[in-house]
Scaffold this active site. Structure first.
Site, PDB file in Angstrom:
ATOM      1  N   SER A  55       0.861  -1.197   0.000  1.00 35.93           N
ATOM      2  CA  SER A  55       0.000   0.000   0.000  1.00 35.93           C
ATOM      3  C   SER A  55       0.889   1.235   0.000  1.00 35.93           C
ATOM      4  O   SER A  55       2.039   1.171   0.452  1.00 35.93           O
ATOM      5  CB  SER A  55      -0.861   0.004   1.275  1.00 35.93           C
ATOM      6  OG  SER A  55      -1.535   1.253   1.420  1.00 35.93           O
ATOM      7  N   TYR A  87      -2.574  -1.021  10.158  1.00 30.26           N
ATOM      8  CA  TYR A  87      -2.521  -1.205   8.694  1.00 30.26           C
ATOM      9  C   TYR A  87      -1.197  -0.656   8.150  1.00 30.26           C
ATOM     10  O   TYR A  87      -0.521  -1.326   7.355  1.00 30.26           O
ATOM     11  CB  TYR A  87      -3.712  -0.502   8.047  1.00 30.26           C
ATOM     12  CG  TYR A  87      -3.849  -0.766   6.564  1.00 30.26           C
ATOM     13  CD1 TYR A  87      -4.388  -1.971   6.102  1.00 30.26           C
ATOM     14  CD2 TYR A  87      -3.446   0.183   5.628  1.00 30.26           C
ATOM     15  CE1 TYR A  87      -4.513  -2.216   4.738  1.00 30.26           C
ATOM     16  CE2 TYR A  87      -3.577  -0.057   4.269  1.00 30.26           C
ATOM     17  CZ  TYR A  87      -4.116  -1.258   3.829  1.00 30.26           C
ATOM     18  OH  TYR A  87      -4.238  -1.498   2.484  1.00 30.26           O
TER      19      TYR A  87
HETATM   20  N1  LIG Z   1      -8.672  -0.766  -2.016  1.00 24.50           N
HETATM   21  C1  LIG Z   1      -7.679   0.063  -1.710  1.00 24.50           C
HETATM   22  O1  LIG Z   1      -7.832   1.289  -1.715  1.00 24.50           O
HETATM   23  C2  LIG Z   1      -6.319  -0.497  -1.374  1.00 24.50           C
HETATM   24  C3  LIG Z   1      -5.239   0.403  -1.305  1.00 24.50           C
HETATM   25  C4  LIG Z   1      -3.973  -0.083  -0.994  1.00 24.50           C
HETATM   26  C5  LIG Z   1      -3.790  -1.430  -0.766  1.00 24.50           C
HETATM   27  N2  LIG Z   1      -4.856  -2.289  -0.836  1.00 24.50           N
HETATM   28  C6  LIG Z   1      -4.591  -3.706  -0.579  1.00 24.50           C
HETATM   29  O2  LIG Z   1      -5.044  -4.459  -1.675  1.00 24.50           O
HETATM   30  C7  LIG Z   1      -5.368  -5.782  -1.240  1.00 24.50           C
HETATM   31  C8  LIG Z   1      -6.753  -6.144  -1.749  1.00 24.50           C
HETATM   32  O3  LIG Z   1      -7.691  -5.261  -1.123  1.00 24.50           O
HETATM   33  P1  LIG Z   1      -9.095  -4.903  -1.769  1.00 24.50           P
HETATM   34  O4  LIG Z   1      -9.238  -3.447  -1.700  1.00 24.50           O
HETATM   35  O5  LIG Z   1      -9.243  -5.603  -3.058  1.00 24.50           O
HETATM   36  O6  LIG Z   1     -10.059  -5.507  -0.644  1.00 24.50           O
HETATM   37  P2  LIG Z   1     -11.354  -6.440  -0.743  1.00 24.50           P
HETATM   38  O7  LIG Z   1     -11.913  -6.410   0.628  1.00 24.50           O
HETATM   39  O8  LIG Z   1     -12.184  -6.051  -1.897  1.00 24.50           O
HETATM   40  O9  LIG Z   1     -10.733  -7.887  -1.055  1.00 24.50           O
HETATM   41  C9  LIG Z   1      -9.967  -8.578  -0.099  1.00 24.50           C
HETATM   42  C10 LIG Z   1     -10.200 -10.066  -0.307  1.00 24.50           C
HETATM   43  O10 LIG Z   1      -9.340 -10.770   0.617  1.00 24.50           O
HETATM   44  C11 LIG Z   1     -10.092 -11.821   1.191  1.00 24.50           C
HETATM   45  N3  LIG Z   1      -9.530 -12.176   2.498  1.00 24.50           N
HETATM   46  C12 LIG Z   1      -9.569 -11.439   3.621  1.00 24.50           C
HETATM   47  N4  LIG Z   1      -8.995 -12.114   4.623  1.00 24.50           N
HETATM   48  C13 LIG Z   1      -8.577 -13.295   4.117  1.00 24.50           C
HETATM   49  C14 LIG Z   1      -7.913 -14.420   4.669  1.00 24.50           C
HETATM   50  N5  LIG Z   1      -7.569 -14.452   5.965  1.00 24.50           N
HETATM   51  N6  LIG Z   1      -7.627 -15.470   3.873  1.00 24.50           N
HETATM   52  C15 LIG Z   1      -7.993 -15.450   2.559  1.00 24.50           C
HETATM   53  N7  LIG Z   1      -8.631 -14.415   1.979  1.00 24.50           N
HETATM   54  C16 LIG Z   1      -8.912 -13.346   2.754  1.00 24.50           C
HETATM   55  C17 LIG Z   1     -11.504 -11.278   1.307  1.00 24.50           C
HETATM   56  O11 LIG Z   1     -12.470 -12.318   1.459  1.00 24.50           O
HETATM   57  C18 LIG Z   1     -11.636 -10.512  -0.008  1.00 24.50           C
HETATM   58  O12 LIG Z   1     -12.134 -11.335  -1.031  1.00 24.50           O
HETATM   59  C19 LIG Z   1      -5.253  -5.772   0.269  1.00 24.50           C
HETATM   60  O13 LIG Z   1      -4.005  -6.308   0.679  1.00 24.50           O
HETATM   61  C20 LIG Z   1      -5.318  -4.295   0.604  1.00 24.50           C
HETATM   62  O14 LIG Z   1      -4.691  -4.011   1.821  1.00 24.50           O
HETATM   63  C21 LIG Z   1      -6.105  -1.844  -1.136  1.00 24.50           C
END
Ligand SMILES: NC(=O)c1ccc[n+]([C@@H]2O[C@H](COP(=O)([O-])OP(=O)(O)OC[C@H]3O[C@@H](n4cnc5c(N)ncnc54)[C@H](O)[C@@H]3O)[C@@H](O)[C@H]2O)c1
Length: 253
Positions: free
Chosen positions: A142, A155
């Site tokens: 991130s 986080y």
């Molecule tokens: N969306 C943003 O703005 C953003 C920004 C920076 C980083 N990220 C990172 O991107 C990645 C994806 O996030 P996203 O925004 O797509 O979130 P999201 O919530 O849409 O998807 C996350 C997925 O991970 C799965 N998950 C959660 N815990 C789990 C576990 N213990 N075992 C297996 N699966 C698990 C959830 O069921 C979900 O399908 C994450 O690591 C998040 O920190 C997101």
């Protein structure tokens, strides 16, 4: 020929958001994809959609914060596809709050899902990649792994750990042909972003408008993050290892 023809890729957190976009992008690049998620329905839906579009995919339900879940996921992928050439660690969660606001359970859970999973899967996948003569690992860190943010203490700590674990793994495993990189997204339109607004008690529209305050004046799309992951995972990134690549509309700038 696709950029990942003949490769097998495992994507965690592939049931939603960025992980789902990565799984689809990898499948479009002709990889066979193991779709790993804790949410069985979501994993199966993503898998079905890839197969319906002519791709190859297998759904595995696993909690990647646990050693047993990671071991099962890797074993299932190997049984189905013979090995793992590409691993994308996209599973992640967020708990917004300062250190005085979050609970010990929040701290432990976020670190387990966001950081432990990269270690637990890495220790199983690296030997497979070594045996195959190389491979590529791309984790979703991130922008908050590169700088701090407000009311997001655990986080920020977890994502900084992913960034430096990426560098350490790149150093250790580069000589055996394994590249290890991470992508650092800025705010991206996924369910997680909306959950953050709810956790902070913020009104969603105002929260999203504030998230768009960056040089490109908008939030990202999951497909834009997935495109950067594909660049690093495929031979396009053949001389790139140990990097933390911001994909954030200029947010870090
Ligand atoms: N969306 C943003 O703005 C953003 C920004 C920076 C980083 N990220 C990172 O991107 C990645 C994806 O996030 P996203 O925004 O797509 O979130 P999201 O919530 O849409 O998807 C996350 C997925 O991970 C799965 N998950 C959660 N815990 C789990 C576990 N213990 N075992 C297996 N699966 C698990 C959830 O069921 C979900 O399908 C994450 O690591 C998040 O920190 C997101």
């Amino acid at each position: 020929m696709g950029a990942l023809s003949g490769k097998h890729a495992m994507v965690t957190g592939a049931g939603s958001g960025i992980g789902r976009a990565v799984a689809r992008t990898f499948a479009d690049a002709r990889a066979a994809v193991t779709v790993v998620d804790i949410d069985a329905g979501a994993a199966e839906q993503v898998c079905r959609r890839i197969v319906d579009a002519g791709g190859t995919a297998t759904a595995v339900v696993a909690d990647v914060s646990e050693p047993g879940g990671c071991d099962r996921a890797v074993a299932a992928a190997v049984e189905r596809h013979g090995g793992i050439d590409v691993l994308c660690n996209a599973a992640g969660i967020i708990r917004r709050g300062s250190v005085t606001e979050i609970s010990e359970d929040d701290w432990t859970r976020v670190m387990a899902v966001n950081v432990d999973s990269v270690f637990l899967l890495g220790r199983r996948v690296v030997p497979l990649m070594e045996a195959a003569g190389g491979g590529s690992i791309v984790s979703i860190a991130s922008g908050w792994g590169l700088k701090g943010g407000d009311r997001a203490a655990v986080y920020c700590a977890s994502k900084a750990a992913v960034v430096n674990l990426t560098r350490a793994m790149a150093i250790d495993h580069g000589p055996r042909g394994i590249r290890v990189n991470c992508v650092c997204p800025g705010d991206t339109d996924t369910p997680m972003l909306r959950q953050e607004a709810a956790q902070l008690g913020a009104e969603t529209t105002a929260f999203l408008a504030e998230a768009a305050e960056r040089p490109l004046a908008r939030i990202g799309r999951p497909e834009e993050i997935a495109a950067a992951v594909l660049f690093l995972a495929a031979d396009t990134g053949s001389f790139v290892t140990g990097v933390a690549l911001p994909v954030d509309g200029g947010g870090i700038a």
